[in-house]
Design a protein around this motif. Sequence first.
Motif, PDB file in Angstrom:
ATOM      1  N   ASP A  76       0.856  -1.181   0.000  1.00 12.57           N
ATOM      2  CA  ASP A  76       0.000   0.000   0.000  1.00 12.57           C
ATOM      3  C   ASP A  76       0.895   1.235   0.000  1.00 12.57           C
ATOM      4  N   ILE A  77       0.954   1.947  -1.133  1.00 15.66           N
ATOM      5  CA  ILE A  77       1.837   3.113  -1.253  1.00 15.66           C
ATOM      6  C   ILE A  77       1.096   4.432  -1.031  1.00 15.66           C
ATOM      7  N   THR A  78      -0.168   4.357  -0.657  1.00 14.56           N
ATOM      8  CA  THR A  78      -1.001   5.553  -0.592  1.00 14.56           C
ATOM      9  C   THR A  78      -0.481   6.578   0.404  1.00 14.56           C
ATOM     10  N   GLU A  79      -0.009   6.115   1.547  1.00 17.42           N
ATOM     11  CA  GLU A  79       0.424   7.043   2.592  1.00 17.42           C
ATOM     12  C   GLU A  79       1.940   7.243   2.608  1.00 17.42           C
ATOM     13  N   TRP A  80       2.616   6.752   1.593  1.00 23.29           N
ATOM     14  CA  TRP A  80       4.069   6.911   1.565  1.00 23.29           C
ATOM     15  C   TRP A  80       4.453   8.381   1.450  1.00 23.29           C
ATOM     16  N   SER A  81       5.614   8.715   1.983  1.00 30.09           N
ATOM     17  CA  SER A  81       6.136  10.078   1.873  1.00 30.09           C
ATOM     18  C   SER A  81       6.630  10.320   0.450  1.00 30.09           C
ATOM     19  N   GLU A  82       6.845  11.582   0.110  1.00 28.99           N
ATOM     20  CA  GLU A  82       7.381  11.897  -1.212  1.00 28.99           C
ATOM     21  C   GLU A  82       8.751  11.262  -1.401  1.00 28.99           C
ATOM     22  N   LYS A  83       9.547  11.196  -0.345  1.00 27.37           N
ATOM     23  CA  LYS A  83      10.869  10.575  -0.449  1.00 27.37           C
ATOM     24  C   LYS A  83      10.739   9.093  -0.797  1.00 27.37           C
ATOM     25  N   GLN A  84       9.802   8.403  -0.160  1.00 25.68           N
ATOM     26  CA  GLN A  84       9.591   6.983  -0.454  1.00 25.68           C
ATOM     27  C   GLN A  84       9.074   6.779  -1.874  1.00 25.68           C
ATOM     28  N   ARG A  85       8.136   7.628  -2.295  1.00 25.14           N
ATOM     29  CA  ARG A  85       7.580   7.494  -3.643  1.00 25.14           C
ATOM     30  C   ARG A  85       8.624   7.827  -4.713  1.00 25.14           C
ATOM     31  N   SER A  86       9.478   8.800  -4.420  1.00 22.34           N
ATOM     32  CA  SER A  86      10.550   9.147  -5.352  1.00 22.34           C
ATOM     33  C   SER A  86      11.522   7.979  -5.507  1.00 22.34           C
ATOM     34  N   ALA A  87      11.849   7.332  -4.400  1.00 23.58           N
ATOM     35  CA  ALA A  87      12.739   6.170  -4.456  1.00 23.58           C
ATOM     36  C   ALA A  87      12.107   5.039  -5.251  1.00 23.58           C
ATOM     37  N   LEU A  88      10.786   4.859  -5.110  1.00 28.57           N
ATOM     38  CA  LEU A  88      10.072   3.830  -5.870  1.00 28.57           C
ATOM     39  C   LEU A  88      10.148   4.124  -7.360  1.00 28.57           C
ATOM     40  N   ARG A  89       9.939   5.369  -7.748  1.00 33.86           N
ATOM     41  CA  ARG A  89       9.997   5.734  -9.165  1.00 33.86           C
ATOM     42  C   ARG A  89      11.397   5.509  -9.731  1.00 33.86           C
ATOM     43  N   ARG A  90      12.412   5.873  -8.973  1.00 32.88           N
ATOM     44  CA  ARG A  90      13.790   5.729  -9.464  1.00 32.88           C
ATOM     45  C   ARG A  90      14.166   4.272  -9.670  1.00 32.88           C
ATOM     46  N   SER A  91      13.632   3.389  -8.842  1.00 29.44           N
ATOM     47  CA  SER A  91      14.075   1.996  -8.886  1.00 29.44           C
ATOM     48  C   SER A  91      13.160   1.078  -9.693  1.00 29.44           C
ATOM     49  N   GLN A  92      11.849   1.355  -9.738  1.00 27.85           N
ATOM     50  CA  GLN A  92      10.929   0.362 -10.288  1.00 27.85           C
ATOM     51  C   GLN A  92       9.954   0.872 -11.347  1.00 27.85           C
ATOM     52  N   ILE A  93       9.952   2.173 -11.607  1.00 26.23           N
ATOM     53  CA  ILE A  93       8.989   2.736 -12.557  1.00 26.23           C
ATOM     54  C   ILE A  93       9.725   3.562 -13.607  1.00 26.23           C
TER      55      ILE A  93
END
Length: 229
Positions: A76-93
Amino acid sequence: MAEGSAQPILKTVNINRVFGRGNASVTALRNIDLQIPKGAMVALKGRSGSGKTTLLNILGALDQPTEGKVWFQGQDITEWSEKQRSALRRSQIGLVFQLFGLVPLMSAYENVEFGQRIAGVPANLTREKAERALEWVGMKARMKHRPAELSGGEQQRVAIARAIAHEPVLLLADEPTAELDSKMGRQVINIFRQLTQRLGMTVVLTTHDPDIMALVDYVLALEDGQIVD
């Protein structure tokens, strides 16, 4: 979509997205429930203003819903911080846009390699990853050419190489063929298909083109911010 299949790469439940407040508020998405299977190619279709890009941004962790939940590979990524979401984009999207966004004074290779450096890839790996991505999209032989020396289709292929050099599991493309003629548009879609088949990548794109819709695995139609049959 894909009910009863293996765990989807993306799942949303009751997604709503409202911009503004009070009388000035605009509801861009309402009650979006969907599942996207791993390794599939999915098109979001709809008129301008139907909510396609807003949904794509939420699926890619570029935006957060006003209400509802988004799961990415079971998390569940809905409540993730911008830092966490940015890391997700860099690594997996990976992200591909209608406008190619290439740096004019850089070669195709330099554009892809520079994107890796910005993403924090170790310097000893950037060359290998950039050349491999350009080979995947059929542009290794022209990697020394600058954007002005490339056709529109070739520029979009370089932009795709830049988006996939870090080998994401999910590729999101917003109107990736809108600036291309039909032949070049089909070439881009064929590259997406090869990425799903060879690398197991999942591709979600937005489009108005019926010919493109005929080439994907699933089509989701949006109208006034809702998925319709």
